[in-house]
Design a protein around this motif. Structure first.
Motif, PDB file in Angstrom:
ATOM      1  N   SER A  61       0.843  -1.202   0.000  1.00  0.00           N
ATOM      2  CA  SER A  61       0.000   0.000   0.000  1.00  0.00           C
ATOM      3  C   SER A  61       0.865   1.234   0.000  1.00  0.00           C
ATOM      4  N   GLN A  62       1.890   1.197   0.746  1.00  0.00           N
ATOM      5  CA  GLN A  62       2.797   2.348   0.776  1.00  0.00           C
ATOM      6  C   GLN A  62       3.380   2.597  -0.606  1.00  0.00           C
ATOM      7  N   ASN A  63       3.747   1.550  -1.300  1.00  0.00           N
ATOM      8  CA  ASN A  63       4.274   1.708  -2.673  1.00  0.00           C
ATOM      9  C   ASN A  63       3.241   2.353  -3.568  1.00  0.00           C
ATOM     10  N   LYS A  64       2.044   1.927  -3.411  1.00  0.00           N
ATOM     11  CA  LYS A  64       0.942   2.494  -4.192  1.00  0.00           C
ATOM     12  C   LYS A  64       0.773   3.958  -3.901  1.00  0.00           C
ATOM     13  N   ILE A  65       0.919   4.298  -2.721  1.00  0.00           N
ATOM     14  CA  ILE A  65       0.752   5.695  -2.329  1.00  0.00           C
ATOM     15  C   ILE A  65       1.801   6.552  -3.001  1.00  0.00           C
ATOM     16  N   ALA A  66       3.002   6.012  -3.060  1.00  0.00           N
ATOM     17  CA  ALA A  66       4.067   6.757  -3.735  1.00  0.00           C
ATOM     18  C   ALA A  66       3.728   6.958  -5.206  1.00  0.00           C
ATOM     19  N   ASP A  67       3.206   5.970  -5.836  1.00  0.00           N
ATOM     20  CA  ASP A  67       2.812   6.085  -7.259  1.00  0.00           C
ATOM     21  C   ASP A  67       1.733   7.146  -7.421  1.00  0.00           C
ATOM     22  N   LEU A  68       0.829   7.127  -6.555  1.00  0.00           N
ATOM     23  CA  LEU A  68      -0.277   8.098  -6.584  1.00  0.00           C
ATOM     24  C   LEU A  68       0.238   9.507  -6.394  1.00  0.00           C
ATOM     25  N   MET A  69       1.191   9.656  -5.557  1.00  0.00           N
ATOM     26  CA  MET A  69       1.755  10.978  -5.352  1.00  0.00           C
ATOM     27  C   MET A  69       2.364  11.478  -6.620  1.00  0.00           C
ATOM     28  N   GLU A  70       3.061  10.637  -7.337  1.00  0.00           N
ATOM     29  CA  GLU A  70       3.656  11.030  -8.622  1.00  0.00           C
ATOM     30  C   GLU A  70       2.575  11.439  -9.594  1.00  0.00           C
TER      31      GLU A  70
END
Lengths: 92, 805
Positions: free
Chosen positions: B262-271
């Motif tokens: 989920s944390q990885n996903k969040i980083a993608d979303l931030m981008e």
């Protein structure tokens, strides 16, 4: 003559005085009798009050009861505690 | 005594006893009454009778010689008879004397016995007196004892009362103590009961506690057992729980792995967000471009505004027309102002005329007041009535002039009334014109209001356009929101926007034209309608105003007619009043003249009276002054006298005080003298008692001397029995003599009458009075002895006469 008249008046007054003194003395005697009766009653009442032993007896009874209570209260609680301890020891 | 006298008569034989004895028997009969009481007088009368008989004998000697001898024999026989009678009389007298002497002796014995009895009684009286005194003393002592006993009784009563009070207090206290005892007893009993109850409760509590302890011990045991059981059960549950724990740990690990993803996903979303933000910025740039386009639209709008301005120019033209109308109105207003000025001037003229009239009225009023004051002054001022009458005549003339003026003013009033009516009419016309002008102004105001309404509408249209602009902006915003979908849409949207804007502009123009047209038409219609309505209203208003004016004018006409009638009436009344006033003035003048004459007469009389009164006042003042002077003088005199009297009084005070003191001393002296006299009287009484003793002694002495005399007489002769009897008589007579002599000394008579007493009081007191008493006694003795001596001489003379007869 004037002296005789005054003497007669004095005699009359003297008679009255004597009679008054007699009556007064009689009244005083009666009153003194009453007073003596009252004094005797007073003495009797004094003696009666002083000789009344109810209070003293009652006080003694109260003292006795108080002492009994004290003793009971002191002893029996201790006994109770000892008994309880004994029972515990027995159980253990 | 009669016969002795008859002997004296018949001793001279020459006498004729018949005539003589008849004449003298009466005198002798008179003497018979006083035989034994007054021997002196008898003997004196005997002497007198001797002289008378001698004289009568001498007279009768000459007469007897003439009588017959027969009568002599008769006389001798009568003499013998009378001698015999005399002898018998003697015998009877002697027997009577003896009897009387016996009676006297008996009486004396009785007197002595009575005296003794009296003495005994006096002794007894003295004893009784002593007894009485003793008894009096005893009674006094008894009284004292009774008083003491009474005092003791009183003390006893007091002690009794105190004792009773104390007993009452004791009783109260006893009752209180009994109550306290009872209370204490009850308290003690309660205490005992309480203690007993406590014991019982303690036992019960102990038992209860024991039971409770037992129960609790049992409970503890049970609890322990239960705990042990639970422990065993929980020990059994432990491995199962450990297995569960392991499973849960595995689950936790899975969850952790998921977290990392989920944390990885969040980083993608931030981008992705960042990319989107960049896109937004680009959109914003596009927005700005759109805004520019909006500004262009605004320019178009400004063009519309220019059109509006054209409209405004049209408005201005209309405004100019309005200005023209306002100028016309102003002209009309100026005309109105001119008219107002004229009216004001007229009003001012009217006011001035009114003021003048008022002033005239005030002047008239003042004149009337002055005239009234003048009339009052006339009534008050008596001295200047002649001049005042002239003044009154002048005033009359003035009043007449005034009346003429009043009539003229009345006439002027009528002219002014007409002028007032004309001016009123003019004012009414001007008011009408003002009303019309007001209506015109109202019409123009209405027009202005319409224009303002149009302006408001335009503003509303402006607001509407603004709102449309806002809507467009919102649409633009919506387009901007749609930029994310595609750029084409933006271009399309641009195009659409341009198209829409063009359409909007066209529509706006059309709308504006339409609105303008509509507004114009509406305005034209409204204007026409308004104009018609205004015309109608104006007409109605004019009609109403005219009717109102007509009514008002009619009312005013009526009012003015009434006023005219009233004023005419008033004028008539005033004329009548003026006539009345003239008549009254004439009457008043006549009355004034009469009163003036009367007052003059009164003044003259009063002056005369005043002069008289002044003279009297002066006289009275003089009298007052004189009386004041007299009063002062009298006061001064009185004060002088008073001072003198005071000085005299002060001078005499001392003298009076001295006199008073002297009189007091004299009073004291008199009192002392009285006391001395009393003491002297007492002393005299004492001396009297002494004198009594002396008299008793004297009496004894007298008795002794009498006995001696009797013995002496017996020694001399036995025939002197009558002398002894006479001496007895003489003793009795001595006693009587002493009584007669002692009439002047009543004290001595008492002493003589009574026997000597044994007086209880010793007469040891000797005073100078005793010497006087002794002197008196000596005088009495001497008088008695002289009387006795005289008696002896007289008896001797008589005896001698008898013997010689």
């Amino acid at each position: 003559m004037a002296e005789s008249e005054s003497q007669e008046g004095n005699d009359y007054n003297r008679g009255r005085m004597v009679e008054n003194i007699k009556t007064d003395m009689e009244e005083l005697l009666e009153e003194m009798e009453k007073l003596t009766v009252r004094a005797a009653w007073m003495a009797y009442s004094y003696t009666a009050i002083q000789s009344n032993a109810d209070l003293s007896n009652a006080m003694q009874h109260s003292e006795d009861a108080f002492l009994m209570c004290k003793e009971q209260m002191e002893k029996k609680w201790q006994e109770v505690l000892l008994e309880s301890r004994r029972e515990r020891e027995k159980k253990e | 005594m009669e016969k002795e006298n008859r002997f004296k008569l018949f001793m001279p034989p020459r006498l004729s006893a018949g005539q003589v004895s008849a004449g003298r028997s009466q005198g002798f009969n008179r003497c018979s009454d006083d035989d034994f009481k007054l021997p002196f007088d008898v003997w004196s009368r005997g002497e007198i009778t001797d002289s008378d008989t001698i004289s009568q004998q001498v007279k009768l000697c000459s007469e007897v010689d003439e009588e017959n001898p027969e009568t002599m024999n008769e006389l001798f026989s009568k003499l013998y008879k009378e001698a015999e009678k005399i002898k018998q009389w003697k015998l009877t007298v002697e027997t009577e004397l003896n009897q009387k002497e016996r009676k006297l002796q008996e009486n004396r014995k009785i007197i002595e016995a009575q005296n003794k009895a009296i003495q005994e009684l006096q002794f007894e009286n003295g004893k009784l007196h002593l007894k009485l005194e003793d008894e009096i003393c005893e009674n006094k002592d008894l009284l004292k004892e009774a008083a003491a006993s009474r005092h003791l009784c009183n003390l006893l009563k007091e002690t009794y009362t105190r004792f009773t009070e104390k007993t009452s207090k004791y009783e109260q206290e006893k009752e209180a103590t009994i109550q306290l005892y009872e209370e204490l007893h009850s308290n003690v009993e309660r205490m005992t009961v309480a203690f007993e109850e406590l014991c019982v409760q303690a036992e019960n509590d102990r038992l209860e506690m024991s039971f409770k302890l037992k129960e609790e011990a049992e409970k503890v045991d049970k609890f322990e057992k239960e705990c042990r059981l639970e422990v065993s059960q929980k020990e059994k549950q432990i491995p199962a729980l450990t297995i569960q724990r392991d499973e849960k740990d595995d689950v936790i690990k899975d969850i952790k792995a998921q977290l990392q993803t989920s944390q990885n996903k969040i980083a993608d979303l931030m981008e992705a967000k960042l990319h989107n933000e960049e896109m937004l910025k680009e959109s914003q740039v596009s927005k700005e471009h759109l805004r520019v386009e909006l500004e262009e639209a605004k320019i178009s709008l400004q063009k519309a505004e220019v059109a509006q301005k054209n409209l405004e120019t049209e408005f201005q033209t209309t405004v100019k027309t309005l200005i023209q109308v306002t100028g016309e109105k102003e002209e009309q207003e100026e005309e109105c102002k001119k008219m107002k000025a004229l009216l004001a001037a007229l009003t001012e003229e009217f006011e001035t005329s009114v003021a003048n009239l008022k002033s005239l009225l005030q002047e008239e009023q003042n004149r009337l007041k002055k005239s009234e004051d003048d009339s009052k002054l006339l009534t008050l001022e008596l001295q200047n009535k002649s001049a005042e009458l002239e003044e009154m005549t002048k005033v009359k003339c003035d009043k007449e002039v005034q009346l003429e003026e009043l009539s003229e003013t009345l006439k002027e009033f009528h002219g002014l009334k007409a002028q007032l009516t004309s001016t009123a009419e003019k004012e009414q016309d001007y008011l009408k014109q003002l009303v019309t002008l007001k209506t015109d102004l109202e019409q123009e105001a209405l027009k202005n209001e319409q224009l303002t309404v149009y302006l408001s509408k335009l503003s509303l249209e402006k607001e509407q356009t603004a709102q449309e602009k806002n809507a467009v902006a919102a649409e633009l915003k919506k387009l901007q929101e749609q930029q994310e979908d595609s750029k084409k849409k933006e271009d399309n949207t641009k195009q659409l926007v341009e198209n829409l804007e063009e359409a909007n502009s066209q529509l706006r123009n059309e709308l504006e034209s339409l609105k303008e047209k509509m507004a114009k038409t509406g305005e034209e219609m409204k204007s026409t309608l308004d104009e018609r309505e205004e015309n109608m209203n104006n007409l109605k208003k004019q009609v109403e105003n005219k009717t109102k004016c007509m009514e008002e004018l009619q009312q005013e006409n009526k009012v003015l007619k009434k006023k005219i009638t009233t004023e005419s009436k008033k004028s008539n009344t005033y004329e009548g009043k003026v006539n009345k006033l003239q008549l009254e003035m004439e009457n008043i003048n006549k009355q004034h003249k009469e009163e003036v004459d009367i007052y003059k007469k009164d003044i003259e009389t009063r002056k005369v009276n005043e002069n008289k009164l002044r003279e009297e006042v002066e006289k009275m003042r003089l009298l007052c002054d004189e009386t004041a002077m007299i009063q002062r003088e009298t006061d001064a005199r009185c004060q002088h006298k008073i001072t003198e009297m005071v000085a005299l009084m002060e001078k005499h005070k001392n003298e009076y005080d001295k006199l008073v003191e002297e009189k007091d001393a004299e009073l004291k002296v008199y009192k002392m003298k009285q006391q001395k006299q009393i003491s002297s009287e007492r002393a005299l009484e004492n001396e009297l008692s002494c004198l009594k003793k002396e008299l008793s002694s004297l009496k004894e002495q007298l008795k002794a001397e009498m006995e001696e005399k009797e013995n002496f007489v017996k020694e001399h002769s036995g025939s002197m029995i009558p002398e002894s009897e006479k001496k007895h008589k003489s003793i009795v007579s001595e006693e009587e003599m002493f009584k007669n002599l002692y009439k002047d000394y009543p004290q001595a008579s008492q002493l003589h009458s009574t026997a000597p007493k044994k007086s209880p009081a010793p007469c040891s007191v000797k005073s100078p009075g005793s010497a006087l008493k002794l002197k008196t006694m000596r005088r009495m003795r001497e008088a008695g002895w002289t009387a006795l001596s005289k008696m002896d001489r007289k008896r001797k003379i008589k005896d001698a006469v008898k013997l010689f007869a």
